[in-house]
Design a protein around this motif. Structure first.
Motif, PDB file in Angstrom:
ATOM      1  N   LEU A  63      55.125  52.635  70.268  1.00 26.04           N
ATOM      2  CA  LEU A  63      55.570  53.341  71.464  1.00 26.04           C
ATOM      3  C   LEU A  63      55.662  52.329  72.591  1.00 26.04           C
ATOM      4  O   LEU A  63      54.708  51.593  72.852  1.00 26.04           O
ATOM      5  N   VAL A  64      56.809  52.278  73.269  1.00 25.52           N
ATOM      6  CA  VAL A  64      57.073  51.302  74.319  1.00 25.52           C
ATOM      7  C   VAL A  64      57.235  52.040  75.644  1.00 25.52           C
ATOM      8  O   VAL A  64      58.050  52.958  75.753  1.00 25.52           O
ATOM      9  N   SER A  65      56.475  51.639  76.654  1.00 24.13           N
ATOM     10  CA  SER A  65      56.546  52.308  77.949  1.00 24.13           C
ATOM     11  C   SER A  65      57.787  51.861  78.713  1.00 24.13           C
ATOM     12  O   SER A  65      58.394  50.838  78.395  1.00 24.13           O
ATOM     13  N   PRO A  66      58.176  52.590  79.760  1.00 27.98           N
ATOM     14  CA  PRO A  66      59.159  52.057  80.708  1.00 27.98           C
ATOM     15  C   PRO A  66      58.567  50.850  81.434  1.00 27.98           C
ATOM     16  O   PRO A  66      57.371  50.557  81.303  1.00 27.98           O
ATOM     17  N   ASN A  67      59.378  50.130  82.191  1.00 32.93           N
ATOM     18  CA  ASN A  67      58.832  49.109  83.074  1.00 32.93           C
ATOM     19  C   ASN A  67      57.870  49.760  84.053  1.00 32.93           C
ATOM     20  O   ASN A  67      58.149  50.842  84.594  1.00 32.93           O
ATOM     21  N   LEU A  68      56.739  49.119  84.289  1.00 33.85           N
ATOM     22  CA  LEU A  68      55.655  49.714  85.054  1.00 33.85           C
ATOM     23  C   LEU A  68      55.419  48.977  86.366  1.00 33.85           C
ATOM     24  O   LEU A  68      55.599  47.758  86.449  1.00 33.85           O
ATOM     25  N   TYR A 137      50.294  44.208  76.218  1.00 38.28           N
ATOM     26  CA  TYR A 137      50.689  44.109  77.618  1.00 38.28           C
ATOM     27  C   TYR A 137      51.688  42.965  77.749  1.00 38.28           C
ATOM     28  O   TYR A 137      51.376  41.810  77.447  1.00 38.28           O
ATOM     29  N   ASN A 138      52.912  43.297  78.192  1.00 40.05           N
ATOM     30  CA  ASN A 138      53.984  42.316  78.352  1.00 40.05           C
ATOM     31  C   ASN A 138      54.304  42.136  79.824  1.00 40.05           C
ATOM     32  O   ASN A 138      54.415  43.116  80.559  1.00 40.05           O
ATOM     33  N   GLY A 244      63.802  38.424  71.741  1.00 42.40           N
ATOM     34  CA  GLY A 244      63.855  38.245  70.306  1.00 42.40           C
ATOM     35  C   GLY A 244      64.133  39.517  69.548  1.00 42.40           C
ATOM     36  O   GLY A 244      63.836  40.627  70.006  1.00 42.40           O
ATOM     37  N   SER A 245      64.713  39.360  68.352  1.00 39.56           N
ATOM     38  CA  SER A 245      65.084  40.495  67.507  1.00 39.56           C
ATOM     39  C   SER A 245      64.330  40.533  66.197  1.00 39.56           C
ATOM     40  O   SER A 245      64.551  41.429  65.397  1.00 39.56           O
ATOM     41  N   SER A 246      63.452  39.552  65.954  1.00 38.33           N
ATOM     42  CA  SER A 246      62.670  39.550  64.728  1.00 38.33           C
ATOM     43  C   SER A 246      61.618  40.652  64.796  1.00 38.33           C
ATOM     44  O   SER A 246      60.752  40.631  65.672  1.00 38.33           O
ATOM     45  N   PRO A 247      61.646  41.633  63.886  1.00 44.36           N
ATOM     46  CA  PRO A 247      60.697  42.749  63.966  1.00 44.36           C
ATOM     47  C   PRO A 247      59.240  42.317  63.850  1.00 44.36           C
ATOM     48  O   PRO A 247      58.350  43.006  64.343  1.00 44.36           O
ATOM     49  N   ALA A 248      58.975  41.186  63.200  1.00 43.69           N
ATOM     50  CA  ALA A 248      57.602  40.756  62.981  1.00 43.69           C
ATOM     51  C   ALA A 248      57.010  39.993  64.155  1.00 43.69           C
ATOM     52  O   ALA A 248      55.816  39.695  64.157  1.00 43.69           O
ATOM     53  N   ARG A 249      57.797  39.669  65.179  1.00 50.51           N
ATOM     54  CA  ARG A 249      57.300  38.869  66.290  1.00 50.51           C
ATOM     55  C   ARG A 249      56.625  39.746  67.346  1.00 50.51           C
ATOM     56  O   ARG A 249      57.126  40.821  67.673  1.00 50.51           O
ATOM     57  N   PRO A 250      55.493  39.298  67.905  1.00 51.31           N
ATOM     58  CA  PRO A 250      54.931  39.994  69.074  1.00 51.31           C
ATOM     59  C   PRO A 250      55.938  40.001  70.220  1.00 51.31           C
ATOM     60  O   PRO A 250      56.591  38.994  70.490  1.00 51.31           O
ATOM     61  N   ALA A 251      56.099  41.134  70.860  1.00 56.67           N
ATOM     62  CA  ALA A 251      57.057  41.328  71.959  1.00 56.67           C
ATOM     63  C   ALA A 251      58.501  41.213  71.493  1.00 56.67           C
ATOM     64  O   ALA A 251      59.415  41.147  72.303  1.00 56.67           O
ATOM     65  N   GLY A 252      58.742  41.201  70.189  1.00 56.83           N
ATOM     66  CA  GLY A 252      60.100  41.196  69.676  1.00 56.83           C
ATOM     67  C   GLY A 252      60.580  42.605  69.375  1.00 56.83           C
ATOM     68  O   GLY A 252      59.832  43.582  69.450  1.00 56.83           O
ATOM     69  N   GLU A 253      61.847  42.718  69.042  1.00 62.24           N
ATOM     70  CA  GLU A 253      62.459  43.970  68.599  1.00 62.24           C
ATOM     71  C   GLU A 253      62.243  45.123  69.569  1.00 62.24           C
ATOM     72  O   GLU A 253      61.501  46.074  69.315  1.00 62.24           O
ATOM     73  N   ASN A 254      62.871  44.983  70.737  1.00 62.75           N
ATOM     74  CA  ASN A 254      62.986  46.118  71.656  1.00 62.75           C
ATOM     75  C   ASN A 254      61.667  46.507  72.323  1.00 62.75           C
ATOM     76  O   ASN A 254      61.469  47.656  72.678  1.00 62.75           O
ATOM     77  N   THR A 255      60.727  45.562  72.499  1.00 66.59           N
ATOM     78  CA  THR A 255      59.456  45.908  73.131  1.00 66.59           C
ATOM     79  C   THR A 255      59.214  45.169  74.439  1.00 66.59           C
ATOM     80  O   THR A 255      58.321  45.558  75.194  1.00 66.59           O
ATOM     81  N   ALA A 256      59.937  44.101  74.753  1.00 69.40           N
ATOM     82  CA  ALA A 256      59.718  43.353  75.986  1.00 69.40           C
ATOM     83  C   ALA A 256      60.390  44.055  77.164  1.00 69.40           C
ATOM     84  O   ALA A 256      61.409  44.734  76.998  1.00 69.40           O
TER      85      ALA A 256
END
Length: 347
Positions: A63-68, A137-138, A244-256
């Protein structure tokens, strides 16, 4: 089929977040940087035939939050998340241009090569299942990103590895692994991970383009302890404004956190990623920390190379990747290969 204990909680979180965000977030936050849900499946069968071994399967709901505005008082976060963040304040980054939070829940399964043996296979990796909850936390400043993640969970029979694998293999008509009686024993695990990333170039094109993302960092904990460095290169149509688009990377794949919304219409790109790690501890290879258990002689230096494709349309994003890894322990017969599929939707 026995339902994993974490599944109802994960589904409840996934269905509750959209309604909560819509009721409490400022409209501008939802319009510019909406929350998102990602679901990822890893499996070594995606890597090719006869690959049902090593890191054999994983599932992760994020689950990814909006920008905070901040991590402790922003109304876009549920009250429980704000309460947790007050107790994890030491993990929060300083002042940045954009910041967001993720919560994920998932499971990973690890098995030796020979599925038919019920005895302890001393020269192959231990049977292990890991069940984890992860708080991330990004924080972004221009083309630089910091991510800190705290993972808490359990390794051992309570992680339900045998039950999940037996259910999946039963549905697929595959043979079951017979050696789960030798798996690692129950042990609470944690990992504190921190990585920093930088992206080049800074401009985002509306047509064809490329970028590169470098990363370095490390982790400490009884789950695993390592230092790592690597990078990712992407080429395609309307590249996303992320890290980044690698699903295995921290902060990658639509989470940053992003500075702009998703592109209109179709977009897609190819990506190539690499990571090198100096591994001091990996519980799935070294065995239990405080009790005697099966273990192998792990290799301290491990490298991954991955490649894949990501396609986006409106609120949806799909990513398919394949990873090749160097041998992780002495005597490992095959080079590990596994694949990953991720589906994402903004809310």
């Amino acid at each position: 089929m026995k339902i994993p204990a974490w599944l109802p909680l994960a589904l409840a979180c996934g269905t509750a977040l959209p309604a909560y965000a819509a009721d409490t977030c400022p409209r501008s936050a939802l319009q510019d940087h909406p929350p998102a849900v990602n679901f990822r499946i890893d499996n070594d069968l995606f890597g090719g035939r006869d690959q049902d071994q090593g890191y054999t399967n994983g599932a992760l709901l994020t689950l990814v939050s909006p920008n905070l505005a901040d991590y402790t008082d922003d109304p876009c976060l549920p009250r429980l998340a704000r309460w947790v963040n007050r107790h994890l304040e030491r993990l929060h980054p300083g002042e940045f241009e954009q910041q967001n939070m993720i919560f994920s829940f998932g499971q990973g399964l690890f098995t030796p090569t020979d599925h038919a043996r019920a005895d302890l296979i001393e020269d192959d990796r231990p049977y292990a299942a890991v069940l984890l909850a992860n708080f991330g936390y990004n924080a972004r400043h221009g083309d630089r990103l910091r991510t800190t993640q705290l993972a808490l969970g359990m390794v051992g029979p309570s992680a339900q590895g045998k039950q999940v694998q037996d259910a999946v293999h039963g549905l697929l008509g595959d043979e079951k692994f017979m050696g789960w009686g030798n798996q690692l024993r129950d042990e609470p695990v944690f990992r504190l991970l921190h990585e920093r990333m930088r992206r080049w170039p800074s401009a985002n094109g509306t047509g064809w383009g490329w970028d590169a993302i470098g990363h370095w960092g490390g982790a400490i904990g009884n789950l695993d302890t390592h230092a790592n460095v690597g990078g990712e290169a992407r080429f395609g149509w309307k590249l996303p404004d992320d890290f980044g688009s690698s699903p295995a990377r921290p902060a990658g794949e639509n989470t940053a956190p992003t500075r702009t919304g998703r592109a209109q219409g179709w977009s897609g790109h190819l990506f190539l990623t690499a990571d090198a790690r100096w591994v001091l501890r990996d519980i799935t290879l070294d065995g239990n920390t405080f009790r005697n258990s099966h273990s192998v002689d792990k290799r301290p230096l491990v490298a991954d190379i991955g490649y894949g494709v990501a396609v986006m349309r409106g609120k949806w994003k799909f990513a398919l990747a394949r990873y090749h890894r160097t041998r992780e322990f002495a005597g490992q017969k095959e080079l590990p290969v596994f694949g990953s599929f991720t589906i994402s939707r903004t809310l």
